[in-house]
Design an enzyme around this catalytic site. Structure first.
Site, PDB file in Angstrom:
ATOM      1  N   CYS A  97       0.855  -1.172   0.000  1.00  0.00           N
ATOM      2  CA  CYS A  97       0.000   0.000   0.000  1.00  0.00           C
ATOM      3  C   CYS A  97       0.892   1.223   0.000  1.00  0.00           C
ATOM      4  CB  CYS A  97      -0.874   0.038   1.248  1.00  0.00           C
ATOM      5  SG  CYS A  97      -2.129  -1.239   1.288  1.00  0.00           S
TER       6      CYS A  97
ATOM      7  N   ASN B  52      -0.161   1.616   5.695  1.00  0.00           N
ATOM      8  CA  ASN B  52       0.688   0.701   4.938  1.00  0.00           C
ATOM      9  C   ASN B  52       1.319  -0.245   5.945  1.00  0.00           C
ATOM     10  OD1 ASN B  52       3.871   1.039   3.176  1.00  0.00           O
ATOM     11  ND2 ASN B  52       2.420  -0.628   3.138  1.00  0.00           N
ATOM     12  N   GLY B  53       1.083  -1.546   5.773  1.00  0.00           N
ATOM     13  CA  GLY B  53       1.638  -2.529   6.696  1.00  0.00           C
ATOM     14  C   GLY B  53       0.621  -3.599   7.009  1.00  0.00           C
TER      15      GLY B  53
ATOM     16  N   TYR C  91      12.613  -5.206  -4.661  1.00  0.00           N
ATOM     17  CA  TYR C  91      11.526  -5.225  -5.630  1.00  0.00           C
ATOM     18  C   TYR C  91      10.524  -4.072  -5.498  1.00  0.00           C
ATOM     19  CZ  TYR C  91       7.256  -6.925  -7.915  1.00  0.00           C
ATOM     20  OH  TYR C  91       6.139  -7.026  -8.679  1.00  0.00           O
TER      21      TYR C  91
END
Ligand code: SF4
Length: 487
Positions: free
Chosen positions: A29, A129-130, A269
């Site tokens: 996210c 995010n997480g 990545y």
């Protein structure tokens, strides 16, 4: 070889690890926040464009016009969701935004963030995010005490805890709530008059601070700052909470200190190469990963060919150190979506060919080193190796710019289950035989640490099975497996 990957469609356990149907890791996210700019929503909208690579399932924006919060959300890509009139409707000098690839909770509009509530602490919106590893447990307790949840997302648990907190103000209630949560969180909150940014004590996910004139910006990655001509100032530190209000930016350290465990896979990545993440240029680290790979896994070859796009920067580093020319022997089709019509006649490597096509004139009769960032199930690598061979390559050597992925991520990256990760149960030589390469070489964990410049402050659990924050299921798995690394 016995390894046969599952073809099941995506499925996810609440608060747990997603089972994915693609032979790739998926992004997580991205969060973005603006304080103190008359075009806050517009800037946040542009910021989400810069973070689009971190999540493509849904996106949302919430602004504050001073006396209330306004929101717009939708499913799909940022450019398709928001029309000009929707962004114009989001008035005010403060805004937050979110792009989502669900790592916990189903993919549907109700789970699209930011989430917004009106509580006794006032209106609050949150973007996360997480992944919170104890979300199921905390949620069950809240449900037993009468809380009613609207979504299946772990993030909503934080809002319930804030609303129920006995603390008198939002900042203290945020701290109170987060002290009860474990796992990975880089969060931005919006109230009517302030923006709050928090990174968990281990700092799994990135969060940076930028400035645009007098305005403050928070963003998952610095590439989104470049898009709006903002200047990178610094990272929000692990365990730090920043509160941005009329009084300026204030920094707090409200959580007990913990060993830092920033996600090393952001470099391999996830993050964009033009970002500055955890204090380092992603492009430079990715290139060094390729250089270390060339030193550790040398091979006699004529050309180095990246598997686009993720292998490009590592291939550059490999080529430079090995002294073997880099050639773009595989061309990626950037515009491919899902295909519903497949040819009746069997076409060799059809699925992979939709995305990648070999350049025969470059590959024919050459000894080729293919560079990729990781192997997940191995099915895609096998198809690409066969495709390159079918295009005339004399030898195909596969080199991977990270260590073998032996375990899933519980901290916000979508990975297949352990049993579906080929390296969790097969040796390097078994994988080589499965993908049908002439040789296969992974970068070692030590090589990864050399590329990032240190070992201490990174999480590498998906390569080691040593999880910095135990996950309930993981505790059982680790006990059963004796916490042993393969390869
Ligand atoms: Fe990153 Fe892997 Fe740790 Fe997840 S388990 S945070 S992907 S290093």
């Amino acid at each position: 070889m016995s390894f046969e990957p599952s073809e099941r469609k995506s499925h996810k356990t609440r608060g747990g690890v997603r089972r994915s149907d693609a032979d790739r890791f998926h992004d997580e996210c991205g969060v973005f926040a603006v304080y103190g700019h008359p075009e806050a929503a517009n800037l946040a909208y542009l910021g989400l464009h810069g973070l689009q690579h971190r999540g493509q399932e849904s996106a949302g924006l919430v602004s504050s016009c001073g006396d209330r919060l306004l929101e717009e959300k939708g499913m799909g890509h940022v450019a398709r969701i928001f029309k000009r009139r929707q962004v114009r409707r989001l008035k005010g000098d403060l805004a937050i935004g979110h792009v989502r690839y669900s790592t916990a909770g189903k993919s549907n509009l109700i789970n699209a963030q930011p989430f917004r509530i009106d509580s006794c602490k006032g209106e609050i919106a949150i973007a996360h995010n997480g992944n919170l590893v104890n979300a199921d447990e905390v949620r069950s307790g809240l449900e037993r005490a009468g809380s009613i949840f609207r979504t299946s997302s772990d993030t909503e648990v934080i809002l319930h805890l804030i609303a129920r907190s006995a603390q008198p103000d939002v900042e203290s209630a945020v701290v109170d709530a987060l002290k009860q949560m474990q796992g990975a969180y880089s969060l931005v909150f919006l109230t009517r008059d302030r923006v709050i940014g928090v990174r968990d004590p281990r700092g799994f996910r990135p969060l940076s601070i930028g400035r645009l004139g007098n305005a403050h910006i928070l963003t998952s990655e610095s590439c989104a700052l470049d898009l709006i001509d903002a200047t990178f100032i610094r990272d929000v530190e692990p365990g730090e909470m920043v509160v941005i209000s009329e009084a300026g930016l204030k920094s707090y350290r409200p959580f007990p200190a913990a060993p830092v465990a920033q996600c090393i896979f952001e470099y391999v990545y996830f993050s964009r190469p033009d970002s500055q993440v955890f204090g380092r240029s992603v492009h430079a680290v990715r290139k060094r990963l390729g250089g270390e790979l060339a030193r550790e896994q040398p091979v006699e070859a004529d050309i180095v060919v990246p598997i686009p796009d993720s292998g490009v920067y590592a291939a550059l580093g490999f080529s430079e150190v090995a002294g073997i020319p880099l050639e773009f022997g595989l061309v990626r089709n950037h515009y491919v979506g899902r295909t519903f019509i497949e040819p009746r006649q069997s076409i060799r490597h059809f699925g992979v060919k939709l995305k990648l096509n070999p350049v025969r004139s470059l590959l024919e009769d050459r000894r080729v080193v293919l560079i990729d960032d990781s192997i997940v199930r191995g099915t895609t690598s096998r198809k690409i190796v066969s495709m390159v061979r079918a295009a005339g390559a004399r030898e195909v050597h596969l080199r991977i710019s990270s260590a073998p992925t032996v375990g899933p991520c519980y901290y916000g990256v979508d990975t297949p289950r352990r049993a579906e990760l080929i390296a969790s149960s097969h040796s390097v030589d078994e994988i080589r035989r499965y993908v049908r390469a002439d040789s296969l070489g992974y970068l070692s964990l030590e090589g990864m640490y050399r590329a990032v410049g240190e070992e201490q402050s990174f999480c590498s659990a998906c390569y080691t099975n040593r999880y910095p924050v135990p996950f309930p299921e993981e505790t059982r798995v680790a006990r059963l497996a004796g916490n042993r690394r393969k390869d």
